[in-house]
Write an enzyme that holds these catalytic residues in place. Structure first.
Site, PDB file in Angstrom:
ATOM      1  CE  LYS A 219      -4.158  -1.306   1.098  1.00 28.70           C
ATOM      2  NZ  LYS A 219      -5.843  -1.444   2.523  1.00 28.70           N
TER       3      LYS A 219
ATOM      4  CE  LYS B  54      -5.596  -7.645  -1.051  1.00 33.36           C
ATOM      5  NZ  LYS B  54      -5.114  -7.532   0.476  1.00 33.36           N
TER       6      LYS B  54
ATOM      7  CE  LYS C 137     -13.293  -3.212   1.745  1.00 35.41           C
ATOM      8  NZ  LYS C 137     -12.192  -3.043   2.488  1.00 35.41           N
TER       9      LYS C 137
HETATM   10  P1  TYM Z   1     -10.768  -5.559   3.839  1.00 32.90           P
HETATM   11  O1  TYM Z   1     -11.394  -4.549   4.546  1.00 32.90           O
HETATM   12  O2  TYM Z   1      -9.707  -5.775   3.283  1.00 32.90           O
HETATM   13  O3  TYM Z   1     -11.276  -6.911   3.877  1.00 32.90           O
HETATM   14  C1  TYM Z   1     -12.446  -7.532   4.491  1.00 32.90           C
HETATM   15  C2  TYM Z   1     -12.709  -9.160   5.195  1.00 32.90           C
HETATM   16  O4  TYM Z   1     -12.879  -9.443   3.304  1.00 32.90           O
HETATM   17  C3  TYM Z   1     -11.712 -10.864   2.992  1.00 32.90           C
HETATM   18  N1  TYM Z   1     -10.704  -9.939   1.360  1.00 32.90           N
HETATM   19  C4  TYM Z   1     -11.190 -11.455   0.792  1.00 32.90           C
HETATM   20  N2  TYM Z   1     -11.376 -12.598   0.852  1.00 32.90           N
HETATM   21  C5  TYM Z   1     -11.248 -13.275   0.043  1.00 32.90           C
HETATM   22  N3  TYM Z   1     -10.988 -12.155  -1.190  1.00 32.90           N
HETATM   23  C6  TYM Z   1     -10.661 -11.385  -1.356  1.00 32.90           C
HETATM   24  N4  TYM Z   1      -9.756 -11.106  -2.654  1.00 32.90           N
HETATM   25  C7  TYM Z   1     -10.336 -10.603  -0.860  1.00 32.90           C
HETATM   26  N5  TYM Z   1     -10.554  -9.476  -0.132  1.00 32.90           N
HETATM   27  C8  TYM Z   1     -11.068  -9.448   1.049  1.00 32.90           C
HETATM   28  C9  TYM Z   1     -10.105  -9.875   4.059  1.00 32.90           C
HETATM   29  O5  TYM Z   1      -9.743 -10.723   4.277  1.00 32.90           O
HETATM   30  C10 TYM Z   1     -11.167 -10.028   5.090  1.00 32.90           C
HETATM   31  O6  TYM Z   1     -11.310 -10.921   5.799  1.00 32.90           O
HETATM   32  N6  TYM Z   1      -7.273  -5.072   8.285  1.00 32.90           N
HETATM   33  C11 TYM Z   1      -8.967  -5.852   7.833  1.00 32.90           C
HETATM   34  C12 TYM Z   1     -10.088  -5.419   8.634  1.00 32.90           C
HETATM   35  C13 TYM Z   1      -9.547  -5.513  10.282  1.00 32.90           C
HETATM   36  C14 TYM Z   1     -10.121  -6.629  11.172  1.00 32.90           C
HETATM   37  C15 TYM Z   1     -10.011  -6.209  11.847  1.00 32.90           C
HETATM   38  C16 TYM Z   1      -9.860  -8.207  10.176  1.00 32.90           C
HETATM   39  C17 TYM Z   1      -9.351  -4.041  10.938  1.00 32.90           C
HETATM   40  N7  TYM Z   1      -9.670  -5.115  12.440  1.00 32.90           N
HETATM   41  C18 TYM Z   1      -9.533  -7.104  13.176  1.00 32.90           C
HETATM   42  C19 TYM Z   1     -10.443  -8.823  11.442  1.00 32.90           C
HETATM   43  C20 TYM Z   1     -10.168  -8.079  12.786  1.00 32.90           C
HETATM   44  C21 TYM Z   1      -8.562  -5.107   6.112  1.00 32.90           C
HETATM   45  O7  TYM Z   1      -8.498  -4.860   5.583  1.00 32.90           O
HETATM   46  O8  TYM Z   1      -9.959  -6.213   6.086  1.00 32.90           O
END
Ligand code: TYM
Length: 327
Positions: free
Chosen positions: A111, A192, A195
């Site tokens: 990032k 992957k 967003k």
């Molecule tokens: P974020 O917002 O990027 O994504 C949310 C959830 O979606 C999953 N994910 C995917 N799973 C499969 N294939 C993909 N291409 C894909 N892209 C995203 C992510 O693994 C996630 O489960 N850092 C985290 C947010 C966060 C969080 C937390 C998660 C902040 N604090 C505490 C769990 C516990 C994030 O950026 O997710």
């Protein structure tokens, strides 16, 4: 039932990876009073966000959680910034994680790459994430594969804190699905689905129209050797389609793969399966989006429940470190 916590950033449109890797699993596997689900708005502002858009997306994200089947009378659904204990515990986590550990996070490297401005918050992001999780004595964190390294760091930081200051935190575990742990971009299947994509044709939005979904699958990148086989290294595009179809239809990848000899029918069936799983979610979403005041009420009551739970663990951590009690 174990204590469960997970979060999603309101930083862009949610896609099929978010749904299959995370959201769908929340309602199916963790519909319990022990579960907390969070819209992590403080994480989203580690990169600049348009304020009006951030507000709108926060409500949108709440509606997508609800549309995916979470019952707010059972689970706790809330916005991270409504519970100030997250920011407060994050500081203790920043003082427990090392500079070296944070520097090794691949998500930070990706990032921060080719950005003119890299905020300090983007660097300390995993410390805030550790705080999110540890604040609730969380045992299980359902996430996609991309969060594996952050979860490892959370565990390391929890164990370090416990060994420095005495038993304070539960050491959590990541729960990563078998199929669709890493849904790949349909146009660029070695990256992957994300967003912040520069490939709208390769990203299937949770709210995409059926005809758009069909078009995107039809144009999905595969390869030239016309053999349906699961082999992520040699055949990333075909493997991604198999993995999506398996997850969407609750079958194993092997079972799905044995049913196809040609790419065309595989693409068509993957598209149909995705349209079928997203259809009911989109319908519920449209109903919820019509009544934002109701969603705000749900979030207010979720925040109240979360604040009460977080206060107990925050006090325990403050006390362990030696911060003077407040009253
Ligand atoms: P974020 O917002 O990027 O994504 C949310 C959830 O979606 C999953 N994910 C995917 N799973 C499969 N294939 C993909 N291409 C894909 N892209 C995203 C992510 O693994 C996630 O489960 N850092 C985290 C947010 C966060 C969080 C937390 C998660 C902040 N604090 C505490 C769990 C516990 C994030 O950026 O997710």
């Amino acid at each position: 039932m174990a204590r469960v916590f997970s979060g999603i950033q309101p930083s862009g449109d949610l896609h099929l990876g978010n749904y299959l890797g995370a959201l769908r699993r929340f309602a199916r596997e963790a519909q319990s009073p022990e579960s907390l689900f969070c819209i992590v708005d403080l994480h989203a502002i580690t990169v600049p966000q348009d304020p009006a858009e951030l507000r709108a997306r926060t409500i949108q994200m709440a509606n997508l959680y609800l549309a995916s089947g979470l019952d707010p009378d059972v689970v706790t659904l809330f916005v991270q910034s409504h519970v100030p204990a997250h920011s407060e515990l994050a500081w203790l986590m920043e003082c427990t994680a090392s500079f070296g550990e944070l520097s090794r996070m691949t998500q930070f490297k990706e990032k921060s790459d080719r950005r003119d401005f890299v905020s300090a918050g983007l660097f300390t992001y995993p410390a805030l994430m550790a705080a999110d999780i540890l604040l609730y004595d969380t045992a299980q964190v359902p996430v996609g594969d991309d969060q594996r390294q952050h979860l490892e760091l959370t565990r390391d930081v929890a164990m370090r804190f416990n060994s420095r200051y005495g038993d304070t935190f539960v050491v959590p575990e990541a729960v990563i699905p078998k199929a669709a742990a890493r849904v790949m971009d349909l146009q660029n299947p070695t990256s992957k689905m994300s967003k912040s994509t520069e490939s709208p044709q390769g990203t299937v939005g949770m709210l995409d129209e059926p005809s758009t979904i069909e078009k995107k699958f039809k144009r999905a990148v595969t390869d030239n050797d016309a053999e349906v086989r699961y082999d992520v290294e040699a055949k990333p595009g075909v493997s991604n389609l198999l993995s999506i179809l398996a997850a969407a239809t609750d079958r194993t990848i092997e079972d799905v793969a044995s049913g196809y000899t040609q790419y065309g029918p595989l693409k068509a069936d993957a598209a149909a399966a995705v349209v079928e799983v997203l259809g009911p979610v989109q319908e519920r979403y449209a109903e919820l989006a019509a009544d934002p005041a109701q969603t705000e009420k749900i979030l207010a009551s979720g925040a109240e429940k979360a604040r009460a739970a977080a206060a107990v663990v925050l006090d325990r951590a403050r006390d362990a470190v030696g911060l003077l009690p407040r009253s």
